[in-house]
Design a protein around this motif. Structure first.
Motif, short mmCIF file in Angstrom:
data_model
loop_
_atom_site.label_atom_id
_atom_site.label_comp_id
_atom_site.label_asym_id
_atom_site.label_seq_id
_atom_site.Cartn_x
_atom_site.Cartn_y
_atom_site.Cartn_z
N LEU A 1 0.84 -1.21 0.00
CA LEU A 1 0.00 0.00 0.00
C LEU A 1 0.87 1.25 0.00
N LEU A 2 1.98 1.22 0.75
CA LEU A 2 2.85 2.40 0.80
C LEU A 2 3.48 2.67 -0.56
N SER B 1 1.00 4.18 -2.82
CA SER B 1 0.62 5.57 -2.51
C SER B 1 1.74 6.56 -2.71
N SER C 1 2.96 7.49 -5.38
CA SER C 1 2.70 8.32 -6.56
C SER C 1 1.86 9.54 -6.21
N PHE C 2 1.24 9.54 -5.06
CA PHE C 2 0.47 10.72 -4.65
C PHE C 2 1.40 11.91 -4.42
N PHE D 1 -3.25 8.41 -6.79
CA PHE D 1 -2.93 7.13 -6.17
C PHE D 1 -2.88 6.02 -7.22
N PHE D 2 -2.24 4.89 -6.85
CA PHE D 2 -2.25 3.64 -7.63
C PHE D 2 -1.67 3.79 -9.03
#
Lengths: 183, 137
Positions: B76-77, B80, B82-83, B89-90
């Motif tokens: 998940l990190l 994220s 790319s935010f 996200f993603f």
């Protein structure tokens, strides 16, 4: 051109193996055929230009699924009985075996099972789903002095047990539907 | 009951090669067929084959499950990240006009952690299944 011939041969082999799986009566043989089925399926995936799916199929279908099935088959070799009767009906001591113990021992020898008798105060069952794997409960009815053997209705073994105890007047076999008992 | 010595011997020979093949499929997932899930399943079979070699082997299950959970958080990190660079996200955290050699770091890292998660998850499921009720081969 060649690939279509190989693909057709594999499909014919697949049908034969599928029929063998359905018709086979030996469990271990069935597992081996199942893994061969997965292997041929993954070959067909590869010929139909899906090597990604073929890799997943060969890892899961022909290695992990047979392992699950073999473990569950070898777990079924144990016939687990929980004893709720207080007298020596099920005592397994050498020399003075109880009558119920003799019946259950011959029954489990007939099916090549390993008999395990647990007393009532054995404590909490260990493991995740162990409370579902009890095969038989033995109780003594206080009003009629009959011994009640309670088992699951879905189990085929209960029919054989009913046949074996049909001439004993004080033993009664009860079949209970799935989900009615908690232990 | 003991396992047959042929099975034990063949398992001992095959174990490192299956491990190597699983890692190859995971690391090469972005250019060749396969990827995190397939390589993870192969790794899990390699670890489970050790049950044939030594049935009494006991894995530290709690540690494995903790490792699996933390690998999920790491996935998940990474996703994220790319935010911060792109604002979405993603997606890949490298800008879209970057070098392709830098861009593929994202895929390799994601494949690696997905493979780890799949392998550890399958191994923990199986070990619970085998241990339950005292399994003897």
């Amino acid at each position: 051109m060649n690939i279509t011939i190989i693909g057709n041969l594999l499909q014919i082999l697949l049908i034969i193996i599928a029929l063998t799986i359905v018709l086979s009566s030996d469990n271990i043989k069935m597992v081996i055929f199942f893994s061969a089925f997965s292997l041929i399926t993954s070959g067909l995936y590869y010929f139909n230009k899906a090597p990604d799916v073929a890799l997943a199929e060969v890892a899961i279908g022909s290695a992990i699924m047979p392992l699950i099935l073999i473990i569950s088959i070898s777990k079924q070799r144990v016939f687990m009985v929980v004893n709720y009767a207080d007298d020596d009906f099920l005592s397994s001591e050498e020399g003075k075996e109880g009558r119920g113990y003799e019946i259950l021992a011959s029954f489990s020898e007939y099916y090549k099972l390993k008999l395990e008798i647990h007393p009532k105060e054995d404590g909490e069952p260990q493991g995740l789903f162990t409370n579902r794997s009890v095969d038989l409960l033995v109780e003594k009815c206080p009003s009629t002095n009959k011994y009640l053997l309670k088992g699951k209705k879905s189990s085929i073994l209960m029919n054989k047990l009913e046949q074996m105890t049909i001439d004993k007047w004080d033993i009664e076999v009860l079949k209970i539907k799935e989900g009615e008992t908690d232990d | 009951m003991k396992n047959s010595s042929i099975l034990v011997c063949i398992s001992r020979i095959l174990f490192p090669f299956i491990l190597l093949f699983g890692f190859y499929i995971i690391i090469n997932g972005h250019v060749s067929p396969g990827g995190g899930f397939q390589g993870g399943a192969i790794l899990a079979t390699a670890i489970l084959i050790t049950y044939f070699i030594d049935p009494e082997r006991i894995l530290n299950l709690k540690f494995l499950i903790n490792l699996e959970k933390s690998s999920f958080i790491i996935i998940l990190l990474i996703v994220s990240l790319s935010f911060l660079t792109r604002g979405v996200f993603f997606t890949n955290f490298v800008p879209i006009d970057g070098e392709i050699d830098i861009k593929k770091i994202f895929l390799i890292a994601l494949n690696f952690f997905i493979g780890m998660k799949v392998a550890l998850g399958l191994v923990s499921v199986f070990s619970t299944f085998i241990k339950e009720g005292g399994y003897r081969i």
